[in-house]
Design a protein around this motif. Structure first.
Motif, PDB file in Angstrom:
ATOM      1  N   VAL A   1       0.879  -1.169  -0.325  1.00 55.61           N
ATOM      2  CA  VAL A   1       0.260  -0.552  -0.222  1.00 55.61           C
ATOM      3  C   VAL A   1       0.880   1.302   0.070  1.00 55.61           C
ATOM      4  N   ALA A   2       1.907   1.277   0.738  1.00 58.11           N
ATOM      5  CA  ALA A   2       2.546   1.710   0.626  1.00 58.11           C
ATOM      6  C   ALA A   2       3.248   2.457  -0.035  1.00 58.11           C
ATOM      7  N   LYS A   3       3.924   1.957  -0.850  1.00 61.36           N
ATOM      8  CA  LYS A   3       4.605   2.285  -1.578  1.00 61.36           C
ATOM      9  C   LYS A   3       4.174   2.323  -3.053  1.00 61.36           C
ATOM     10  N   THR A   4       2.452   1.813  -3.021  1.00 65.46           N
ATOM     11  CA  THR A   4       1.226   2.197  -4.068  1.00 65.46           C
ATOM     12  C   THR A   4       1.263   3.596  -3.955  1.00 65.46           C
ATOM     13  N   LEU A   5       1.182   4.174  -3.482  1.00 74.07           N
ATOM     14  CA  LEU A   5       0.636   5.222  -2.514  1.00 74.07           C
ATOM     15  C   LEU A   5       1.719   6.456  -3.401  1.00 74.07           C
ATOM     16  N   HIS A   6       2.921   5.996  -2.529  1.00 77.56           N
ATOM     17  CA  HIS A   6       4.413   6.621  -3.306  1.00 77.56           C
ATOM     18  C   HIS A   6       4.464   6.457  -4.377  1.00 77.56           C
ATOM     19  N   ALA A   7       4.241   5.563  -5.659  1.00 76.41           N
ATOM     20  CA  ALA A   7       4.780   5.520  -6.499  1.00 76.41           C
ATOM     21  C   ALA A   7       2.600   6.734  -7.488  1.00 76.41           C
ATOM     22  N   LYS A   8       2.068   6.177  -6.986  1.00 75.25           N
ATOM     23  CA  LYS A   8       1.191   7.932  -7.172  1.00 75.25           C
ATOM     24  C   LYS A   8       0.828   9.277  -6.713  1.00 75.25           C
ATOM     25  N   GLY A   9       1.888   8.865  -5.779  1.00 75.52           N
ATOM     26  CA  GLY A   9       2.554  10.837  -5.852  1.00 75.52           C
ATOM     27  C   GLY A   9       1.729  10.939  -4.639  1.00 75.52           C
ATOM     28  N   TYR A  10       1.300  10.490  -3.587  1.00 74.64           N
ATOM     29  CA  TYR A  10       0.856  10.503  -2.568  1.00 74.64           C
ATOM     30  C   TYR A  10       2.100  11.838  -1.271  1.00 74.64           C
ATOM     31  N   GLN A  11       1.457  12.355  -1.230  1.00 81.85           N
ATOM     32  CA  GLN A  11       2.856  13.522  -0.801  1.00 81.85           C
ATOM     33  C   GLN A  11       2.313  14.007   0.543  1.00 81.85           C
ATOM     34  N   GLY A  12       1.069  14.184   1.253  1.00 83.56           N
ATOM     35  CA  GLY A  12       0.267  14.435   1.628  1.00 83.56           C
ATOM     36  C   GLY A  12       0.640  13.728   3.229  1.00 83.56           C
ATOM     37  N   PRO A  13       0.685  14.007   4.330  1.00 84.70           N
ATOM     38  CA  PRO A  13       0.465  13.887   5.949  1.00 84.70           C
ATOM     39  C   PRO A  13       0.155  12.030   6.260  1.00 84.70           C
ATOM     40  N   SER A  14       1.014  11.963   6.882  1.00 85.00           N
ATOM     41  CA  SER A  14       0.687   9.724   7.200  1.00 85.00           C
ATOM     42  C   SER A  14       1.850  10.181   7.954  1.00 85.00           C
ATOM     43  N   SER A  15       0.548   8.653   8.959  1.00 89.79           N
ATOM     44  CA  SER A  15       1.226   8.338  10.274  1.00 89.79           C
ATOM     45  C   SER A  15       0.554   7.129  10.278  1.00 89.79           C
ATOM     46  N   LEU A  16       1.608   5.779  11.015  1.00 89.61           N
ATOM     47  CA  LEU A  16       0.922   4.289  11.063  1.00 89.61           C
ATOM     48  C   LEU A  16       1.568   4.159  13.146  1.00 89.61           C
ATOM     49  N   TYR A  17       0.440   3.332  13.383  1.00 85.55           N
ATOM     50  CA  TYR A  17       0.145   2.879  14.549  1.00 85.55           C
ATOM     51  C   TYR A  17       0.313   1.433  14.314  1.00 85.55           C
ATOM     52  N   ARG A  18      -0.373   0.941  15.818  1.00 82.49           N
ATOM     53  CA  ARG A  18      -0.239  -0.840  15.747  1.00 82.49           C
ATOM     54  C   ARG A  18      -0.691  -1.077  16.607  1.00 82.49           C
ATOM     55  N   SER A  19      -1.301  -1.999  16.650  1.00 80.98           N
ATOM     56  CA  SER A  19      -1.905  -1.723  18.098  1.00 80.98           C
ATOM     57  C   SER A  19      -1.725  -3.472  18.413  1.00 80.98           C
ATOM     58  N   GLY A  20      -2.233  -4.071  19.530  1.00 83.79           N
ATOM     59  CA  GLY A  20      -0.988  -4.792  20.074  1.00 83.79           C
ATOM     60  C   GLY A  20      -2.026  -6.165  20.164  1.00 83.79           C
ATOM     61  N   LYS A  21      -2.677  -6.258  18.783  1.00 85.13           N
ATOM     62  CA  LYS A  21      -3.252  -7.331  18.305  1.00 85.13           C
ATOM     63  C   LYS A  21      -2.661  -7.990  17.091  1.00 85.13           C
ATOM     64  N   GLY A  22      -1.685  -6.904  17.127  1.00 84.97           N
ATOM     65  CA  GLY A  22      -1.155  -7.225  15.205  1.00 84.97           C
ATOM     66  C   GLY A  22      -1.406  -6.007  14.572  1.00 84.97           C
ATOM     67  N   GLU A  23      -2.593  -5.664  14.438  1.00 82.58           N
ATOM     68  CA  GLU A  23      -3.367  -4.713  13.169  1.00 82.58           C
ATOM     69  C   GLU A  23      -2.148  -3.293  12.784  1.00 82.58           C
ATOM     70  N   TRP A  24      -1.945  -3.223  11.751  1.00 81.36           N
ATOM     71  CA  TRP A  24      -1.276  -2.144  11.369  1.00 81.36           C
ATOM     72  C   TRP A  24      -2.463  -0.754  11.454  1.00 81.36           C
ATOM     73  N   TYR A  25      -2.032   0.204  11.568  1.00 77.54           N
ATOM     74  CA  TYR A  25      -3.341   1.387  10.781  1.00 77.54           C
ATOM     75  C   TYR A  25      -2.461   2.496  10.521  1.00 77.54           C
ATOM     76  N   LEU A  26      -3.046   2.894   9.214  1.00 70.71           N
ATOM     77  CA  LEU A  26      -1.932   3.957   8.392  1.00 70.71           C
ATOM     78  C   LEU A  26      -3.205   5.091   8.543  1.00 70.71           C
ATOM     79  N   LYS A  27      -2.264   6.048   9.002  1.00 70.11           N
ATOM     80  CA  LYS A  27      -3.303   7.770   8.887  1.00 70.11           C
ATOM     81  C   LYS A  27      -3.240   7.862   7.661  1.00 70.11           C
ATOM     82  N   LEU A  28      -4.209   9.173   6.715  1.00 77.97           N
ATOM     83  CA  LEU A  28      -4.110   9.910   5.811  1.00 77.97           C
ATOM     84  C   LEU A  28      -4.452  10.993   5.604  1.00 77.97           C
ATOM     85  N   GLN A  29      -4.262  12.486   5.117  1.00 77.33           N
ATOM     86  CA  GLN A  29      -5.095  13.459   4.946  1.00 77.33           C
ATOM     87  C   GLN A  29      -5.689  12.849   3.561  1.00 77.33           C
ATOM     88  N   ILE A  30      -6.553  13.313   3.278  1.00 74.79           N
ATOM     89  CA  ILE A  30      -7.081  13.438   1.969  1.00 74.79           C
ATOM     90  C   ILE A  30      -7.495  14.574   1.406  1.00 74.79           C
TER      91      ILE A  30
END
Length: 194
Positions: free
Chosen positions: A114-143
């Motif tokens: 997902v990150a590589k595809t967004l980067h290739a599409k030119g996404y340049q907005g703010p983004s951050s990454l979180y991780r839950s105690g259960k192992g799920e990743w959460y990607l926050k974007l500005q649209i």
């Protein structure tokens, strides 16, 4: 609140963190479709009119919102009747702003794709990454959003190929408050290099 009248049909409104708190809005997630945002915006316009005489009554407006690093934002308000054409929606207001979107991604491989595809599409907005105690990743974007419609949705349609889950605002607040921050800023850029 600072105001700069740029012309008879355009004004710049600068809201600082105290103004944002006074109007009880989030500068990074304004949508004219939200009734609270509409009420706050009307109050801002009333104050602008009282201070400068810049009257927007009965006008079609284009509102461009740019969040600032200090927690405030800049609003560029343009009366479209002063332009060479008109462009408006709903109550005569078209708001161009940004909205936060948080996506749950279950595997690291999918996250990196997902990150590589967004980067290739030119996404340049703010983004951050979180991780839950259960192992799920959460990607926050500005649209980019135009009066409640995600402008860049066609660029994000591929996310469903990676079994992502879009979380609403309440869950996004929970994630920010309770889950571990892995990458606070520029997550897309960092992940695209892995």
């Amino acid at each position: 609140m600072e105001l700069i009248v740029m012309s008879g049909g355009k004004i710049k409104v600068m809201l600082n963190q105290k103004d944002i708190e006074r109007y009880d809005i989030r500068a990074s997630d304004l949508s004219y479709e939200d009734i609270h945002t509409r009420q706050a915006f009307r109050a801002i316009l009333a104050e602008v009119r009282a201070q400068t005489g810049f009257d927007t009554e009965g006008e079609q407006l284009l509102v461009q919102v740019y969040p600032s690093k200090d927690g405030g934002c800049e609003l560029f308000i343009t009366k479209l009747s002063h332009q060479s054409g008109t462009w408006g929606m709903g109550e005569g207001v078209t708001m161009l702003s940004f909205a936060s979107r948080t996506y749950g991604i279950s595997s690291l491989d999918d996250l990196l794709c997902v990150a590589k595809t967004l980067h290739a599409k030119g996404y340049q907005g703010p983004s951050s990454l979180y991780r839950s105690g259960k192992g799920e990743w959460y990607l926050k974007l500005q649209i980019k959003v135009r009066s409640g419609v995600d402008v860049s949705m066609e660029d994000l349609a591929f996310l469903h190929e990676y079994n992502t889950t879009e979380h609403g605002a309440l869950m996004a607040c929970y994630i920010e408050e309770h889950e571990r921050v892995v990458i606070e800023k520029n997550a897309i850029e960092v992940l695209s290099r892995l």
